[in-house]
Design a protein around this motif. Structure first.
Motif, PDB file in Angstrom:
ATOM      1  N   ASP A  34       0.829  -1.207   0.000  1.00 38.06           N
ATOM      2  CA  ASP A  34       0.000   0.000   0.000  1.00 38.06           C
ATOM      3  C   ASP A  34       0.862   1.256   0.000  1.00 38.06           C
ATOM      4  O   ASP A  34       2.039   1.241   0.378  1.00 38.06           O
ATOM      5  CB  ASP A  34      -0.926  -0.008   1.220  1.00 38.06           C
ATOM      6  CG  ASP A  34      -1.977  -1.095   1.124  1.00 38.06           C
ATOM      7  OD1 ASP A  34      -2.584  -1.242   0.055  1.00 38.06           O
ATOM      8  OD2 ASP A  34      -2.181  -1.806   2.126  1.00 38.06           O
ATOM      9  N   ARG A  45      -0.208   8.008   1.207  1.00 35.98           N
ATOM     10  CA  ARG A  45      -1.660   8.173   1.100  1.00 35.98           C
ATOM     11  C   ARG A  45      -2.347   7.727   2.381  1.00 35.98           C
ATOM     12  O   ARG A  45      -3.304   8.374   2.849  1.00 35.98           O
ATOM     13  CB  ARG A  45      -2.186   7.367  -0.096  1.00 35.98           C
ATOM     14  CG  ARG A  45      -3.694   7.445  -0.292  1.00 35.98           C
ATOM     15  CD  ARG A  45      -4.164   8.864  -0.397  1.00 35.98           C
ATOM     16  NE  ARG A  45      -5.619   8.939  -0.533  1.00 35.98           N
ATOM     17  CZ  ARG A  45      -6.341  10.010  -0.246  1.00 35.98           C
ATOM     18  NH1 ARG A  45      -5.742  11.126   0.185  1.00 35.98           N
ATOM     19  NH2 ARG A  45      -7.647  10.007  -0.399  1.00 35.98           N
ATOM     20  N   ALA A  46      -1.879   6.659   3.002  1.00 31.78           N
ATOM     21  CA  ALA A  46      -2.477   6.194   4.254  1.00 31.78           C
ATOM     22  C   ALA A  46      -2.285   7.225   5.362  1.00 31.78           C
ATOM     23  O   ALA A  46      -3.217   7.509   6.126  1.00 31.78           O
ATOM     24  CB  ALA A  46      -1.855   4.853   4.651  1.00 31.78           C
ATOM     25  N   ILE A 101      -4.696  10.135   4.755  1.00 33.63           N
ATOM     26  CA  ILE A 101      -6.071   9.819   5.175  1.00 33.63           C
ATOM     27  C   ILE A 101      -6.205   9.886   6.688  1.00 33.63           C
ATOM     28  O   ILE A 101      -7.167  10.444   7.226  1.00 33.63           O
ATOM     29  CB  ILE A 101      -6.469   8.429   4.636  1.00 33.63           C
ATOM     30  CG1 ILE A 101      -6.542   8.441   3.111  1.00 33.63           C
ATOM     31  CG2 ILE A 101      -7.808   7.983   5.233  1.00 33.63           C
ATOM     32  CD1 ILE A 101      -6.747   7.066   2.507  1.00 33.63           C
ATOM     33  N   ALA A 115     -12.397   4.726   6.232  1.00 34.14           N
ATOM     34  CA  ALA A 115     -11.723   5.486   5.174  1.00 34.14           C
ATOM     35  C   ALA A 115     -10.731   4.606   4.416  1.00 34.14           C
ATOM     36  O   ALA A 115     -10.615   4.695   3.188  1.00 34.14           O
ATOM     37  CB  ALA A 115     -11.018   6.702   5.774  1.00 34.14           C
ATOM     38  N   PHE A 116      -9.995   3.752   5.127  1.00 32.28           N
ATOM     39  CA  PHE A 116      -9.066   2.838   4.468  1.00 32.28           C
ATOM     40  C   PHE A 116      -9.819   1.854   3.576  1.00 32.28           C
ATOM     41  O   PHE A 116      -9.347   1.514   2.478  1.00 32.28           O
ATOM     42  CB  PHE A 116      -8.251   2.084   5.514  1.00 32.28           C
ATOM     43  CG  PHE A 116      -7.111   2.885   6.078  1.00 32.28           C
ATOM     44  CD1 PHE A 116      -6.900   4.195   5.700  1.00 32.28           C
ATOM     45  CD2 PHE A 116      -6.239   2.321   7.003  1.00 32.28           C
ATOM     46  CE1 PHE A 116      -5.852   4.943   6.221  1.00 32.28           C
ATOM     47  CE2 PHE A 116      -5.186   3.059   7.527  1.00 32.28           C
ATOM     48  CZ  PHE A 116      -4.987   4.370   7.133  1.00 32.28           C
ATOM     49  N   ARG A 128     -12.604   2.412   1.980  1.00 29.67           N
ATOM     50  CA  ARG A 128     -13.047   3.134   0.774  1.00 29.67           C
ATOM     51  C   ARG A 128     -11.895   3.354  -0.195  1.00 29.67           C
ATOM     52  O   ARG A 128     -12.074   3.324  -1.410  1.00 29.67           O
ATOM     53  CB  ARG A 128     -13.660   4.480   1.163  1.00 29.67           C
ATOM     54  CG  ARG A 128     -15.001   4.380   1.860  1.00 29.67           C
ATOM     55  CD  ARG A 128     -15.683   5.735   1.940  1.00 29.67           C
ATOM     56  NE  ARG A 128     -14.876   6.708   2.684  1.00 29.67           N
ATOM     57  CZ  ARG A 128     -14.992   6.924   3.979  1.00 29.67           C
ATOM     58  NH1 ARG A 128     -15.883   6.234   4.698  1.00 29.67           N
ATOM     59  NH2 ARG A 128     -14.234   7.831   4.583  1.00 29.67           N
ATOM     60  N   GLU A 129     -10.695   3.574   0.323  1.00 33.65           N
ATOM     61  CA  GLU A 129      -9.531   3.842  -0.519  1.00 33.65           C
ATOM     62  C   GLU A 129      -8.813   2.564  -0.961  1.00 33.65           C
ATOM     63  O   GLU A 129      -7.832   2.632  -1.701  1.00 33.65           O
ATOM     64  CB  GLU A 129      -8.543   4.738   0.235  1.00 33.65           C
ATOM     65  CG  GLU A 129      -9.069   6.128   0.525  1.00 33.65           C
ATOM     66  CD  GLU A 129      -9.148   6.982  -0.730  1.00 33.65           C
ATOM     67  OE1 GLU A 129      -8.371   6.727  -1.679  1.00 33.65           O
ATOM     68  OE2 GLU A 129      -9.989   7.901  -0.759  1.00 33.65           O
ATOM     69  N   ILE A 151      -7.105   0.512   0.931  1.00 37.55           N
ATOM     70  CA  ILE A 151      -5.866   0.274   1.679  1.00 37.55           C
ATOM     71  C   ILE A 151      -6.059  -0.942   2.579  1.00 37.55           C
ATOM     72  O   ILE A 151      -6.995  -0.990   3.382  1.00 37.55           O
ATOM     73  CB  ILE A 151      -5.483   1.512   2.501  1.00 37.55           C
ATOM     74  CG1 ILE A 151      -5.167   2.683   1.567  1.00 37.55           C
ATOM     75  CG2 ILE A 151      -4.286   1.223   3.399  1.00 37.55           C
ATOM     76  CD1 ILE A 151      -4.841   3.969   2.289  1.00 37.55           C
TER      77      ILE A 151
END
Length: 291
Positions: free
Chosen positions: A183, A187-188, A191, A247-248, A250-251, A253
């Protein structure tokens, strides 16, 4: 056996008993009234907090009760000097028998003077967390987050580490989450930062921190640290952990977790026995080349 008691002596003893009872009742009532008045005035004073006010109130109450008992005993002809000697000997014997209790009293006095925590503070004492609700000569009373009453002996409180989460009015919330090695770490972290700092309960100063905490066996461990008000810490951490997980998802991750693989007996038979590693037949020998 006949006891010859003259009427005037009997009347005198009845008068003494009556006066002693009256002094005892009025004295105890005055002790509670005066101590209550002192607590009210001390609590209203801007330089005396509730913890110290309660402690002073209890000390004054006990001192007044001792004075009342001495006056009552004097009504029966007990000499003060002999009483002091008896009290001294008794205090020595009681002190030897109740060393732990006296340690709690001495520790309670030191806590009231130094004041490492106050009534209403959220603290951790000897591994017990809770809000301080009372402090007396023997115990510090805590109310845990699940509404349990915890009594911590003052001796243990003074002898162990005390963590006060309320003294600064804020508490740092730390959330650690593992993500997959494939991953995008940046980006993580982005978020996580947007989720935690975007909440109105997050405090901007001191500044929050987000970064990689370490490399695990199957995950990259990232961490976010945000300051919030002490009374909002527990709910904030729970809600932010849930929000980051959603949120992870949805992305896309990944958050690795251990997997268990179950094989049936038939599958094992179809795969055959495990292959044994070949042993190196030439182990331990050394070849030389000649020109």
């Amino acid at each position: 056996m006949n006891i010859d008691v003259r009427p005037e002596e009997l009347i005198a003893w009845i008068a003494r008993i009556g006066s002693a009872a009256l002094i005892l009742i009025v004295g105890l009532w005055l002790a509670f009234v005066i101590s209550k008045y002192v607590r009210k005035k001390a609590s209203a004073h801007p330089r005396i907090d509730a913890t110290l006010a309660g402690f002073l109130t209890m000390m004054i109450r006990y001192a007044l009760i001792i004075v009342v008992l001495i006056v009552v005993l004097q009504q029966f002809g007990v000499q003060t000097t002999s009483l002091v000697a008896v009290l001294g000997a008794s205090a020595l014997a009681i002190g030897l028998a109740l060393q732990g209790t006296l340690t709690n009293v001495a520790s309670g006095i030191m806590i009231a003077i130094i004041r490492p925590y106050h009534i209403g503070d959220f603290v951790e004492i000897n591994g017990k967390e809770g809000t301080v609700t009372d402090l007396d000569l023997f115990f510090t009373e805590l109310r845990s987050p699940d509404e349990r009453t915890i009594l911590v002996p003052n001796g243990q409180a003074a002898a162990n580490n005390i963590v006060n989460y309320t003294q600064k009015g804020r508490r740092r919330c730390i959330i650690a989450i593992g993500i997959g090695y494939e991953d995008d770490i940046d980006r993580a972290l982005e978020i996580m930062s947007e989720t935690m700092t975007g909440d109105s309960r997050a405090i901007a100063d001191p500044a929050p921190w987000f970064g990689v905490q370490g490399l695990g066996d199957s995950a990259v461990n990232i961490e976010g640290r945000v300051w919030v008000a002490t009374d909002k810490h527990r709910v904030y951490k729970s809600e932010m952990t849930k929000a980051i997980k959603e949120a992870f998802d949805r992305e896309g991750i990944d958050m690795p977790y251990p997997h268990a693989v179950e094989l049936s007996k038939g599958e094992i038979e179809r795969r055959g026995p495990p292959i044994k590693p070949k042993q190196n037949q030439g182990a331990g020998t050394m070849r030389t080349a000649t020109n």
